[in-house]
Design an enzyme around this catalytic site. Structure first.
Site, PDB file in Angstrom:
ATOM      1  N   CYS A 143      -5.177 -45.795  42.809  1.00  0.00           N
ATOM      2  CA  CYS A 143      -6.376 -44.967  42.654  1.00  0.00           C
ATOM      3  C   CYS A 143      -5.891 -43.529  42.599  1.00  0.00           C
ATOM      4  O   CYS A 143      -4.730 -43.244  42.871  1.00  0.00           O
ATOM      5  CB  CYS A 143      -7.300 -45.097  43.855  1.00  0.00           C
ATOM      6  SG  CYS A 143      -7.834 -46.775  44.182  1.00  0.00           S
ATOM      7  N   ARG A 163      -4.892 -43.499  36.726  1.00  0.00           N
ATOM      8  CA  ARG A 163      -4.568 -44.260  37.935  1.00  0.00           C
ATOM      9  C   ARG A 163      -5.664 -45.264  38.288  1.00  0.00           C
ATOM     10  O   ARG A 163      -5.512 -46.043  39.234  1.00  0.00           O
ATOM     11  CB  ARG A 163      -4.366 -43.301  39.114  1.00  0.00           C
ATOM     12  CG  ARG A 163      -3.242 -42.317  38.920  1.00  0.00           C
ATOM     13  CD  ARG A 163      -3.086 -41.427  40.135  1.00  0.00           C
ATOM     14  NE  ARG A 163      -2.759 -42.200  41.322  1.00  0.00           N
ATOM     15  CZ  ARG A 163      -1.536 -42.602  41.632  1.00  0.00           C
ATOM     16  NH1 ARG A 163      -0.533 -42.290  40.863  1.00  0.00           N
ATOM     17  NH2 ARG A 163      -1.305 -43.298  42.729  1.00  0.00           N
ATOM     18  N   TRP A 223      -9.401 -47.805  41.325  1.00  0.00           N
ATOM     19  CA  TRP A 223      -8.937 -49.034  40.694  1.00  0.00           C
ATOM     20  C   TRP A 223      -9.110 -50.086  41.774  1.00  0.00           C
ATOM     21  O   TRP A 223      -8.353 -50.138  42.727  1.00  0.00           O
ATOM     22  CB  TRP A 223      -7.473 -48.878  40.289  1.00  0.00           C
ATOM     23  CG  TRP A 223      -6.898 -50.066  39.608  1.00  0.00           C
ATOM     24  CD1 TRP A 223      -6.077 -51.020  40.160  1.00  0.00           C
ATOM     25  CD2 TRP A 223      -7.060 -50.432  38.242  1.00  0.00           C
ATOM     26  NE1 TRP A 223      -5.743 -51.937  39.207  1.00  0.00           N
ATOM     27  CE2 TRP A 223      -6.318 -51.617  38.041  1.00  0.00           C
ATOM     28  CE3 TRP A 223      -7.773 -49.882  37.167  1.00  0.00           C
ATOM     29  CZ2 TRP A 223      -6.266 -52.248  36.791  1.00  0.00           C
ATOM     30  CZ3 TRP A 223      -7.706 -50.511  35.945  1.00  0.00           C
ATOM     31  CH2 TRP A 223      -6.968 -51.681  35.763  1.00  0.00           C
ATOM     32  N   ASN A 235      -6.115 -44.112  48.744  1.00  0.00           N
ATOM     33  CA  ASN A 235      -5.431 -44.860  47.690  1.00  0.00           C
ATOM     34  C   ASN A 235      -4.458 -45.782  48.399  1.00  0.00           C
ATOM     35  O   ASN A 235      -3.636 -45.321  49.182  1.00  0.00           O
ATOM     36  CB  ASN A 235      -4.683 -43.858  46.792  1.00  0.00           C
ATOM     37  CG  ASN A 235      -3.664 -44.517  45.890  1.00  0.00           C
ATOM     38  OD1 ASN A 235      -3.866 -45.637  45.444  1.00  0.00           O
ATOM     39  ND2 ASN A 235      -2.590 -43.825  45.614  1.00  0.00           N
ATOM     40  N   GLY A 236      -4.573 -47.101  48.145  1.00  0.00           N
ATOM     41  CA  GLY A 236      -3.652 -48.046  48.778  1.00  0.00           C
ATOM     42  C   GLY A 236      -4.395 -49.204  49.388  1.00  0.00           C
ATOM     43  O   GLY A 236      -5.530 -49.509  49.005  1.00  0.00           O
ATOM     44  N   GLU A 283      10.380 -63.889  27.401  1.00  0.00           N
ATOM     45  CA  GLU A 283       9.740 -62.598  27.665  1.00  0.00           C
ATOM     46  C   GLU A 283      10.587 -61.451  27.114  1.00  0.00           C
ATOM     47  O   GLU A 283      10.065 -60.509  26.522  1.00  0.00           O
ATOM     48  CB  GLU A 283       9.485 -62.454  29.177  1.00  0.00           C
ATOM     49  CG  GLU A 283       8.893 -61.142  29.626  1.00  0.00           C
ATOM     50  CD  GLU A 283       7.577 -60.759  28.961  1.00  0.00           C
ATOM     51  OE1 GLU A 283       6.984 -61.596  28.258  1.00  0.00           O
ATOM     52  OE2 GLU A 283       7.156 -59.605  29.129  1.00  0.00           O
ATOM     53  N   LYS A 291       9.334 -58.720  24.288  1.00  0.00           N
ATOM     54  CA  LYS A 291       9.370 -57.260  24.504  1.00  0.00           C
ATOM     55  C   LYS A 291      10.111 -56.581  23.365  1.00  0.00           C
ATOM     56  O   LYS A 291       9.667 -55.567  22.846  1.00  0.00           O
ATOM     57  CB  LYS A 291      10.104 -56.905  25.815  1.00  0.00           C
ATOM     58  CG  LYS A 291       9.410 -57.121  27.123  1.00  0.00           C
ATOM     59  CD  LYS A 291       8.211 -56.286  27.380  1.00  0.00           C
ATOM     60  CE  LYS A 291       6.972 -56.917  26.813  1.00  0.00           C
ATOM     61  NZ  LYS A 291       6.161 -57.693  27.702  1.00  0.00           N
ATOM     62  N   GLU A 309       8.060 -56.693  19.987  1.00  0.00           N
ATOM     63  CA  GLU A 309       6.799 -55.947  19.895  1.00  0.00           C
ATOM     64  C   GLU A 309       6.972 -54.433  19.875  1.00  0.00           C
ATOM     65  O   GLU A 309       6.160 -53.741  19.275  1.00  0.00           O
ATOM     66  CB  GLU A 309       5.796 -56.366  20.981  1.00  0.00           C
ATOM     67  CG  GLU A 309       6.131 -55.952  22.391  1.00  0.00           C
ATOM     68  CD  GLU A 309       5.018 -56.282  23.374  1.00  0.00           C
ATOM     69  OE1 GLU A 309       5.330 -56.732  24.465  1.00  0.00           O
ATOM     70  OE2 GLU A 309       3.833 -56.090  23.041  1.00  0.00           O
ATOM     71  N   HIS A 368      20.350 -77.751  17.665  1.00  0.00           N
ATOM     72  CA  HIS A 368      19.486 -78.640  16.886  1.00  0.00           C
ATOM     73  C   HIS A 368      18.881 -77.923  15.686  1.00  0.00           C
ATOM     74  O   HIS A 368      17.835 -78.326  15.180  1.00  0.00           O
ATOM     75  CB  HIS A 368      18.406 -79.244  17.786  1.00  0.00           C
ATOM     76  CG  HIS A 368      18.984 -80.090  18.880  1.00  0.00           C
ATOM     77  ND1 HIS A 368      19.527 -81.341  18.642  1.00  0.00           N
ATOM     78  CD2 HIS A 368      19.183 -79.852  20.198  1.00  0.00           C
ATOM     79  CE1 HIS A 368      20.000 -81.838  19.773  1.00  0.00           C
ATOM     80  NE2 HIS A 368      19.798 -80.944  20.743  1.00  0.00           N
ATOM     81  N   LYS A 390      -3.958 -52.942  23.592  1.00  0.00           N
ATOM     82  CA  LYS A 390      -3.697 -53.296  24.988  1.00  0.00           C
ATOM     83  C   LYS A 390      -4.551 -54.487  25.429  1.00  0.00           C
ATOM     84  O   LYS A 390      -4.086 -55.377  26.105  1.00  0.00           O
ATOM     85  CB  LYS A 390      -3.966 -52.088  25.882  1.00  0.00           C
ATOM     86  CG  LYS A 390      -3.618 -52.332  27.347  1.00  0.00           C
ATOM     87  CD  LYS A 390      -2.129 -52.528  27.548  1.00  0.00           C
ATOM     88  CE  LYS A 390      -1.773 -52.950  28.951  1.00  0.00           C
ATOM     89  NZ  LYS A 390      -0.438 -53.591  28.999  1.00  0.00           N
TER      90      LYS A 390
HETATM   91  C1  F6R Z   1       2.938 -58.177  25.616  1.00  0.00           C
HETATM   92  C2  F6R Z   1       1.560 -58.123  26.035  1.00  0.00           C
HETATM   93  C3  F6R Z   1       0.631 -59.172  25.568  1.00  0.00           C
HETATM   94  C4  F6R Z   1      -0.346 -59.576  26.697  1.00  0.00           C
HETATM   95  C5  F6R Z   1      -1.413 -60.543  26.161  1.00  0.00           C
HETATM   96  C6  F6R Z   1      -2.329 -61.027  27.253  1.00  0.00           C
HETATM   97  O1  F6R Z   1       3.690 -57.130  26.158  1.00  0.00           O
HETATM   98  O2  F6R Z   1       1.165 -57.232  26.730  1.00  0.00           O
HETATM   99  O3  F6R Z   1       1.319 -60.285  25.087  1.00  0.00           O
HETATM  100  O4  F6R Z   1       0.400 -60.166  27.719  1.00  0.00           O
HETATM  101  O5  F6R Z   1      -2.171 -59.913  25.160  1.00  0.00           O
HETATM  102  O6  F6R Z   1      -2.990 -59.952  27.850  1.00  0.00           O
HETATM  103  P1  F6R Z   1      -3.723 -60.136  29.232  1.00  0.00           P
HETATM  104  O7  F6R Z   1      -2.665 -60.396  30.252  1.00  0.00           O
HETATM  105  O8  F6R Z   1      -4.443 -58.846  29.449  1.00  0.00           O
HETATM  106  O9  F6R Z   1      -4.644 -61.312  29.102  1.00  0.00           O
END
Ligand code: F6R
Length: 611
Positions: free
Chosen positions: A2, A27, A76, A102-103, A484, A488, A491, A507, A606
């Protein structure tokens, strides 16, 4: 996470409070509020509203609280969903004390019960509200003494500003594991979670350390340690611009969030391991052995990075609790007639809590009669509201599109869940449980240690960053982390990257391994270590450049690879929390090498709220 602010001086407090909170919205932004002491009416006026700061501004439009001392908060949510009542500032029964925090106050439930028994009336579901009520209890005319008594009663992580009607020229603030700065003005002083909130007013600051208590008046700041002994602080002159300040001095939010992982993981663990490491505490679930034994199957459903966390979750739950788990991609699950009944537990994992595919899968699982649970980072999100039960990751807002701290905190929750279920089912011996939970406690410090070693990774990013293809290999949990790492990299750097279960390469995909292709090979899982080495030899024989990832103490891997990145030693179940870190950093520095827009990669958003 927060944002908190405070002002004491000779100008109108509300103006700075709103301005400061605007800069702290990164935040948290599910609700906001301010409290201002008005000398004429001798009262503290509190205004708060669910929603973004703009909602609060709309609410107080034309009727701004008047007064020269005040505190503010942008929230938050953790304990208690987003609502007007759960918004800060919180006050005591009399309205004479106001607090922003905050916390997490870990022992708030016990304190709340004690205070209710003593006759206090609570208005919110937050952990924070115990603070003003404790202050009310201990106040006997000496504000600082009362605050110190409050601090002796609380456990957890916090930064707090206390305000008292009877002390109209004084704010008291303190911190433990959460940031807090004081801005030094002329005839006025400022308090904030972070520098962006005050940088427009002053560049002269005190950075407050854990346990320090600051008594802030308009012309003075008096700082003492936990024992009350005075501390002489050096003024820290801020020389960053406002935008850099918002990123805490980091160039990108992604890098900032990578470095926030020790704290995000610590917060997510907070209060969830028994003091003697014998068991996991998940107060939000209150499951019984009978309930857990009724599950014939667990489904884990998610998208992207959260799906990768789900794969690790399957490993944890099966390994520890011995319950069969199926993991599915949300957009596939709902269209394939899954076999589900009321003995199934469906766990959806989602940082945002708003991903439409995951939400739809959750609704489908519910419709088919499954018990449901969400693992999410956003209190009050659609997924949190839809699921029967929720366990939160406490990572704070994630701004960069590429998920980093959400992943590691999701892994923590999946591990806790596996261990919690194991505790109820009796599938893990007491000594092994203690060993695991003891090692889990060390993980935040080991994450910090791992993140210190960035130079070799920067060098690899510069050396191999212009390759068109990169492969990631691993077996068992290393394979899930490889998935993963490859996501990363693709993307944010737009390099074609693929992750393979190391034994599967031969294979078909081995045909793609040619001279100079970078292969990132994870080799931390003892049970399949020799097999992984054989697979590494296979790619080396095709002249690939192999970057190995191993636990410190490994003396073999370097013989078969071109480079090795070492992470601290821990249990092989927990090591994904460490091995993913160099892969996040590799993706980050590769994207930088290639001049990509790290925080906003092309074509991506996002929160994905379309199918
Ligand atoms: C990759 C990434 C996406 C999310 C996916 C699910 O870095 O951020 O692959 O993981 O869109 O998003 P959430 O977790 O918000 O459902």
């Amino acid at each position: 996470m927060c944002g908190i602010v405070g002002y004491v001086g000779d100008k109108q407090a509300a103006r700075f409070l709103i301005e400061g909170l605007t800069k702290l919205e990164y935040r948290g932004y599910d609700s906001a509020g301010i409290a201002v002491y008005n000398g004429e009416s001798d009262a503290i006026r509190v205004e708060k509203s669910v929603g973004r700061l703009a909602e609060l501004e709309k609410k107080i439009d034309g009727n701004v609280p008047v007064g020269c001392m005040g505190i503010g908060h942008t929230r938050w949510a953790t304990h208690g969903g987003p609502s007007d009542l759960n918004s800060h500032p919180h006050t005591d029964c009399t309205g004479d004390f106001a607090v922003v925090h905050n916390g997490i106050i870990e022992n708030y439930l016990a304190l709340k019960e004690e205070l209710i028994e003593a006759g206090h009336v609570f208005k919110s579901e937050t952990d924070t509200e115990v603070l003003p009520h404790l202050l009310e209890t201990y106040y006997e005319g000496d504000f600082e003494a009362a605050v110190r008594k409050v601090l002796r009663r609380i456990e957890g992580s916090y930064s707090i500003v206390f305000m008292s009607k009877a002390d109209p020229d004084t704010l008291i603030c303190t911190k433990q594991d959460n940031p807090l700065v004081i801005g030094l003005g002329e005839g006025e002083n400022f308090i904030a979670s972070d520098i962006p909130a005050i940088i427009a007013r002053t560049r002269r600051t005190y950075i407050i350390n854990d346990g320090e208590v600051a008594v802030v008046k308009k012309d003075s700041v008096w700082i003492t340690n936990r024992r009350g002994e005075p501390i002489t602080k050096k003024v820290f002159e801020v020389n960053w611009n406002a935008e850099a300040a918002e990123k805490g001095g980091y160039e990108h939010f992604m890098l900032k969030e990578i470095h926030e992982q020790p704290k995000a993981v610590r917060d997510t663990l907070s209060g969830r391991i028994a003091k003697d490491d014998s068991a996991v505490i998940l107060d939000e679930l209150k499951w019984t052995a009978e309930y857990v034994n009724s599950f014939s199957k667990v489904f884990i459903i998610a998208c992207g990075t959260a799906y990768h966390a789900g794969l690790v979750g399957k490993y944890y739950i099966e390994n520890l609790a011995r319950v069969p788990v199926e993991v599915d991609i949300a957009s596939e699950f709902r269209y394939r007639k899954p076999i589900i009944d009321d003995n199934t537990l469906t766990i959806v994992v989602s940082q945002s809590g708003e991903t439409i595919d995951t939400l739809a899968a959750l609704k489908e699982a519910k419709r088919l009669g499954s018990k449901t649970m969400a693992v999410t980072n956003v209190v009050g999100s659609s997924i949190a509201r839809e699921a029967d039960q929720v366990v939160y990751t406490w990572a704070g807002p994630e701004i960069a599109v590429a998920s980093t701290k959400a992943y590691t905190t999701q892994l923590i929750v999946m591990f806790l869940l596996g261990a919690y279920m194991a505790g109820l089912r009796g599938t893990v011996e007491d000594s092994r449980m203690k060993e695991l939970l003891g090692k889990l406690r060390n993980i935040p410090a080991q994450i910090s240690e791992t993140l210190e070693d960035v130079d070799p990774i920067k060098a690899f990013a510069q050396q191999y960053g212009y390759n068109d293809d990169v492969f990631f290999l691993g077996r068992a949990l290393d394979y899930h982390v490889a998935l993963e790492g490859s996501l990363k990299l693709k993307e944010i750097s737009y390099i074609h990257a693929e992750a393979y279960a190391a034994g599967e390469l031969k294979h078909g995909t081995l045909a793609l391994i040619t001279r100079g292709i970078p292969v990132v090979a994870l080799a931390t899982q003892r049970g399949v270590y020799e097999k992984t080495l054989s697979n590494i030899k296979e790619v080396k024989a095709r002249d690939a450049v192999v970057i190995g990832v191993a636990a410190k103490g490994d003396t073999e891997l370097h013989k078969y690879t071109d480079h090795v990145i070492f992470v601290p030693e821990t249990d092989e179940l927990l090591i994904p929390l460490l091995t993913v870190l160099p892969l996040q950093l590799l993706a980050y520095y590769t994207a930088l090498t290639r001049g990509c827009d790290v925080d906003k990669p092309r074509n991506l958003a996002k929160s994905v709220t379309v199918e």
